[in-house]
Scaffold this motif. Structure first.
Motif, PDB file in Angstrom:
ATOM      1  N   GLN A 277      -4.747   1.054 -10.518  1.00 53.58           N
ATOM      2  CA  GLN A 277      -4.224   1.459  -9.216  1.00 53.58           C
ATOM      3  C   GLN A 277      -5.362   1.814  -8.259  1.00 53.58           C
ATOM      4  O   GLN A 277      -5.338   1.435  -7.081  1.00 53.58           O
ATOM      5  N   ILE A 278      -6.330   2.559  -8.753  1.00 54.84           N
ATOM      6  CA  ILE A 278      -7.447   2.981  -7.907  1.00 54.84           C
ATOM      7  C   ILE A 278      -8.228   1.769  -7.394  1.00 54.84           C
ATOM      8  O   ILE A 278      -8.616   1.717  -6.221  1.00 54.84           O
ATOM      9  N   THR A 279      -8.448   0.800  -8.258  1.00 56.00           N
ATOM     10  CA  THR A 279      -9.189  -0.401  -7.844  1.00 56.00           C
ATOM     11  C   THR A 279      -8.471  -1.141  -6.733  1.00 56.00           C
ATOM     12  O   THR A 279      -9.085  -1.550  -5.739  1.00 56.00           O
ATOM     13  N   ILE A 280      -7.155  -1.305  -6.882  1.00 50.61           N
ATOM     14  CA  ILE A 280      -6.356  -1.999  -5.858  1.00 50.61           C
ATOM     15  C   ILE A 280      -6.344  -1.188  -4.566  1.00 50.61           C
ATOM     16  O   ILE A 280      -6.501  -1.734  -3.467  1.00 50.61           O
ATOM     17  N   LEU A 281      -6.161   0.110  -4.698  1.00 50.98           N
ATOM     18  CA  LEU A 281      -6.099   0.969  -3.510  1.00 50.98           C
ATOM     19  C   LEU A 281      -7.433   1.000  -2.780  1.00 50.98           C
ATOM     20  O   LEU A 281      -7.477   0.865  -1.547  1.00 50.98           O
ATOM     21  N   GLN A 282      -8.516   1.182  -3.510  1.00 54.26           N
ATOM     22  CA  GLN A 282      -9.811   1.299  -2.849  1.00 54.26           C
ATOM     23  C   GLN A 282     -10.180   0.016  -2.119  1.00 54.26           C
ATOM     24  O   GLN A 282     -10.756   0.069  -1.021  1.00 54.26           O
ATOM     25  N   ALA A 283      -9.835  -1.133  -2.684  1.00 49.21           N
ATOM     26  CA  ALA A 283     -10.122  -2.397  -2.005  1.00 49.21           C
ATOM     27  C   ALA A 283      -9.382  -2.480  -0.674  1.00 49.21           C
ATOM     28  O   ALA A 283      -9.935  -2.961   0.327  1.00 49.21           O
ATOM     29  N   GLN A 284      -8.139  -2.014  -0.648  1.00 49.36           N
ATOM     30  CA  GLN A 284      -7.362  -2.021   0.591  1.00 49.36           C
ATOM     31  C   GLN A 284      -7.916  -1.016   1.594  1.00 49.36           C
ATOM     32  O   GLN A 284      -8.002  -1.298   2.797  1.00 49.36           O
ATOM     33  N   MET A 285      -8.291   0.148   1.105  1.00 53.97           N
ATOM     34  CA  MET A 285      -8.838   1.165   1.999  1.00 53.97           C
ATOM     35  C   MET A 285     -10.204   0.761   2.549  1.00 53.97           C
ATOM     36  O   MET A 285     -10.537   1.064   3.702  1.00 53.97           O
ATOM     37  N   ASP A 286     -10.994   0.060   1.749  1.00 48.13           N
ATOM     38  CA  ASP A 286     -12.274  -0.456   2.243  1.00 48.13           C
ATOM     39  C   ASP A 286     -12.042  -1.369   3.441  1.00 48.13           C
ATOM     40  O   ASP A 286     -12.774  -1.316   4.438  1.00 48.13           O
ATOM     41  N   LEU A 287     -11.020  -2.204   3.341  1.00 49.54           N
ATOM     42  CA  LEU A 287     -10.689  -3.109   4.442  1.00 49.54           C
ATOM     43  C   LEU A 287     -10.229  -2.322   5.662  1.00 49.54           C
ATOM     44  O   LEU A 287     -10.599  -2.647   6.799  1.00 49.54           O
ATOM     45  N   ALA A 288      -9.435  -1.273   5.439  1.00 48.50           N
ATOM     46  CA  ALA A 288      -8.970  -0.443   6.553  1.00 48.50           C
ATOM     47  C   ALA A 288     -10.142   0.210   7.271  1.00 48.50           C
ATOM     48  O   ALA A 288     -10.176   0.254   8.508  1.00 48.50           O
ATOM     49  N   VAL A 289     -11.107   0.711   6.527  1.00 45.74           N
ATOM     50  CA  VAL A 289     -12.279   1.324   7.151  1.00 45.74           C
ATOM     51  C   VAL A 289     -13.055   0.266   7.929  1.00 45.74           C
ATOM     52  O   VAL A 289     -13.498   0.510   9.063  1.00 45.74           O
ATOM     53  N   GLU A 290     -13.239  -0.897   7.324  1.00 44.19           N
ATOM     54  CA  GLU A 290     -13.961  -1.979   8.006  1.00 44.19           C
ATOM     55  C   GLU A 290     -13.310  -2.332   9.338  1.00 44.19           C
ATOM     56  O   GLU A 290     -14.004  -2.510  10.358  1.00 44.19           O
ATOM     57  N   LEU A 291     -11.991  -2.425   9.351  1.00 38.72           N
ATOM     58  CA  LEU A 291     -11.266  -2.839  10.557  1.00 38.72           C
ATOM     59  C   LEU A 291     -10.894  -1.660  11.458  1.00 38.72           C
ATOM     60  O   LEU A 291     -10.332  -1.865  12.535  1.00 38.72           O
ATOM     61  N   GLY A 292     -11.175  -0.449  11.014  1.00 33.92           N
ATOM     62  CA  GLY A 292     -10.829   0.727  11.808  1.00 33.92           C
ATOM     63  C   GLY A 292      -9.340   0.987  11.886  1.00 33.92           C
ATOM     64  O   GLY A 292      -8.824   1.330  12.951  1.00 33.92           O
ATOM     65  N   ARG A 293      -8.639   0.862  10.741  1.00 25.67           N
ATOM     66  CA  ARG A 293      -7.187   1.026  10.727  1.00 25.67           C
ATOM     67  C   ARG A 293      -6.781   2.301  10.001  1.00 25.67           C
ATOM     68  O   ARG A 293      -7.324   2.643   8.953  1.00 25.67           O
ATOM     69  N   ASN A 294      -5.772   2.964  10.544  1.00 25.33           N
ATOM     70  CA  ASN A 294      -5.256   4.177   9.942  1.00 25.33           C
ATOM     71  C   ASN A 294      -4.442   3.848   8.686  1.00 25.33           C
ATOM     72  O   ASN A 294      -3.978   2.712   8.517  1.00 25.33           O
ATOM     73  N   ILE A 295      -4.251   4.855   7.844  1.00 23.59           N
ATOM     74  CA  ILE A 295      -3.686   4.636   6.513  1.00 23.59           C
ATOM     75  C   ILE A 295      -2.516   5.591   6.271  1.00 23.59           C
ATOM     76  O   ILE A 295      -2.605   6.787   6.565  1.00 23.59           O
ATOM     77  N   SER A 296      -1.432   5.057   5.709  1.00 24.34           N
ATOM     78  CA  SER A 296      -0.326   5.874   5.220  1.00 24.34           C
ATOM     79  C   SER A 296      -0.428   5.910   3.704  1.00 24.34           C
ATOM     80  O   SER A 296      -0.278   4.881   3.033  1.00 24.34           O
ATOM     81  N   LEU A 297      -0.687   7.110   3.149  1.00 23.44           N
ATOM     82  CA  LEU A 297      -1.057   7.241   1.735  1.00 23.44           C
ATOM     83  C   LEU A 297       0.015   7.952   0.924  1.00 23.44           C
ATOM     84  O   LEU A 297       0.467   9.043   1.267  1.00 23.44           O
ATOM     85  N   HIS A 298       0.385   7.324  -0.186  1.00 22.04           N
ATOM     86  CA  HIS A 298       1.350   7.836  -1.155  1.00 22.04           C
ATOM     87  C   HIS A 298       0.568   8.439  -2.321  1.00 22.04           C
ATOM     88  O   HIS A 298      -0.378   7.840  -2.817  1.00 22.04           O
ATOM     89  N   SER A 299       0.962   9.634  -2.774  1.00 25.74           N
ATOM     90  CA  SER A 299       0.326  10.233  -3.948  1.00 25.74           C
ATOM     91  C   SER A 299       1.365  11.040  -4.700  1.00 25.74           C
ATOM     92  O   SER A 299       1.879  12.032  -4.189  1.00 25.74           O
ATOM     93  N   VAL A 300       1.684  10.597  -5.921  1.00 25.41           N
ATOM     94  CA  VAL A 300       2.670  11.283  -6.760  1.00 25.41           C
ATOM     95  C   VAL A 300       2.065  11.522  -8.138  1.00 25.41           C
ATOM     96  O   VAL A 300       1.602  10.577  -8.799  1.00 25.41           O
ATOM     97  N   LYS A 301       2.042  12.791  -8.539  1.00 20.75           N
ATOM     98  CA  LYS A 301       1.475  13.177  -9.830  1.00 20.75           C
ATOM     99  C   LYS A 301       0.050  12.643  -9.993  1.00 20.75           C
ATOM    100  O   LYS A 301      -0.395  12.337 -11.104  1.00 20.75           O
ATOM    101  N   ALA A 302      -0.651  12.522  -8.877  1.00 21.80           N
ATOM    102  CA  ALA A 302      -2.008  11.962  -8.902  1.00 21.80           C
ATOM    103  C   ALA A 302      -2.913  12.737  -7.956  1.00 21.80           C
ATOM    104  O   ALA A 302      -3.742  12.167  -7.258  1.00 21.80           O
ATOM    105  N   HIS A 303      -2.726  14.033  -7.936  1.00 24.39           N
ATOM    106  CA  HIS A 303      -3.439  14.854  -6.959  1.00 24.39           C
ATOM    107  C   HIS A 303      -4.948  14.810  -7.166  1.00 24.39           C
ATOM    108  O   HIS A 303      -5.711  14.619  -6.217  1.00 24.39           O
ATOM    109  N   GLN A 304      -5.394  14.986  -8.417  1.00 22.75           N
ATOM    110  CA  GLN A 304      -6.832  14.996  -8.660  1.00 22.75           C
ATOM    111  C   GLN A 304      -7.467  13.626  -8.418  1.00 22.75           C
ATOM    112  O   GLN A 304      -8.510  13.546  -7.751  1.00 22.75           O
TER     113      GLN A 304
END
Length: 339
Positions: A172-199
């Motif tokens: 999950q982290i690998t898939i998420l980080q790849a998407q977030m890397d793209l968001a940072v590159e393009l300057g796009r805001n993110i809607s983030l889901h986190s369940v039982k994964a606080h740490q």
């Protein structure tokens, strides 16, 4: 105004539902979109709904902010290599024990028959980039981490039967980080889901800031959608990250009094509201319910009419304050926080 009464259109036009799933419905009637007064951020989450969100935003550009991305519930549909077979991909994810239990093997074989060919991550990122670039104001969403979700044998069944399998958090982290890397590159805001994964979420945010640098990281905004964190954790996140906002929904957060505690401790300049609903006819009512809750907790008035020329922020009601928060979220470019 009663608890169920909506304000006039002139007020609702300043409301933004920052997270909903209208394309999860079997269809959206044209009259439903025509009578919609608020702005909605329409999330995608899986391969099949990326084009649905695309088309909805094309048809209603003034009412719909499209959000493209792949939810952790569907991260198992993504493979990290393009040369892996379907069975090998899913076996690597779900059959991790060296001494596999016969019952688990039977469950795996049953699940395998219902699963599609996996999508190579590189291909997913090409499509994601294309969609984000098509809409300069589009967001990344819904994406995130989820350690509670079990893979259903048939996701589309009216009564889902769950398999014993969850998606490994590192995948999950690998898939998420790849998407977030793209968001940072393009300057796009993110809607983030986190369940039982606080740490893992906290570690991810720290890694993203380190990887991209504080300035690039703070150019975008991050919405902790339907947040279920403990109040102290939210305070810590907002203390560390100037770009972190909070949005709550009655349908998810209203199940627990924790959401009232979150609103109490949240920076009043970083509160957003959402419906998290999959019926566009209910998005306004659901979002308004959370607006009323926010006003109650924060002691803000609720507008029954709109004064466009009110410049004294001390006289602003909840809708005006939330609209200003949305504009701040949308603009990004946040000042770094002292840690």
């Amino acid at each position: 105004m009663s608890s169920s009464e909506l304000p006039p259109s002139e007020v609702l036009q300043h409301v933004v539902d920052v997270h909903c799933h209208p394309t999860d419905a079997p269809s959206i009637l044209p009259e439903s979109m025509e009578k919609l007064d608020i702005t909605i951020c329409a999330m995608s989450s899986k391969p099949s709904d990326q084009p649905l969100v695309y088309n909805l935003a094309k048809s209603h550009p003034r009412k719909v902010i499209p959000c493209f991305g792949y939810h952790p519930w569907f991260s198992h549909l993504v493979c990290l290599r393009g040369d892996v077979s379907k069975e090998d991909h899913y076996r690597d994810l779900f059959c991790t024990s060296s001494a596999e239990d016969l019952e688990d093997l039977e469950a795996f074989n049953t699940l395998l028959t219902s699963l599609p060919l996996p999508i190579p991550l590189d291909n997913l990122l090409v499509d994601l980039r294309r969609n984000l670039e098509e809409f300069p104001h589009a967001m990344l969403g819904e994406v995130g981490l989820d350690r509670a979700f079990r893979i259903p044998y048939d996701y589309n069944a009216s009564a889902r039967k769950l398999s014993p399998f969850t998606v490994p958090i590192q995948h999950q982290i690998t898939i998420l980080q790849a998407q977030m890397d793209l968001a940072v590159e393009l300057g796009r805001n993110i809607s983030l889901h986190s369940v039982k994964a606080h740490q893992p979420t906290m570690e991810l945010l720290a890694n993203m800031e380190t990887k991209h640098g504080v300035d690039r990281w703070n150019k975008i905004s991050l919405d902790l959608h339907s947040c279920g964190f403990k109040p102290e954790m939210l305070k810590d996140i907002q203390r560390r990250y100037a770009n972190a906002f909070l949005s709550l929904s009655t349908v998810i957060n209203g199940r627990s009094p924790n959401h009232l505690s979150l609103l109490k401790v949240c920076d009043p300049l970083r509160i957003l509201v959402e419906s998290d609903y999959n019926d566009v006819d209910m998005c306004t009512e659901q979002t308004w319910g959370m607006i009323r809750t926010t006003a109650d907790v924060k002691g803000w008035t609720i507008e029954t009419e709109w004064n466009e020329n009110e410049s004294d922020s001390s006289k602003w009601g909840v809708v005006r304050r939330l609209e200003e928060n949305w504009l701040r979220f949308k603009a990004g470019h946040h000042s770094a926080k002292k840690k």
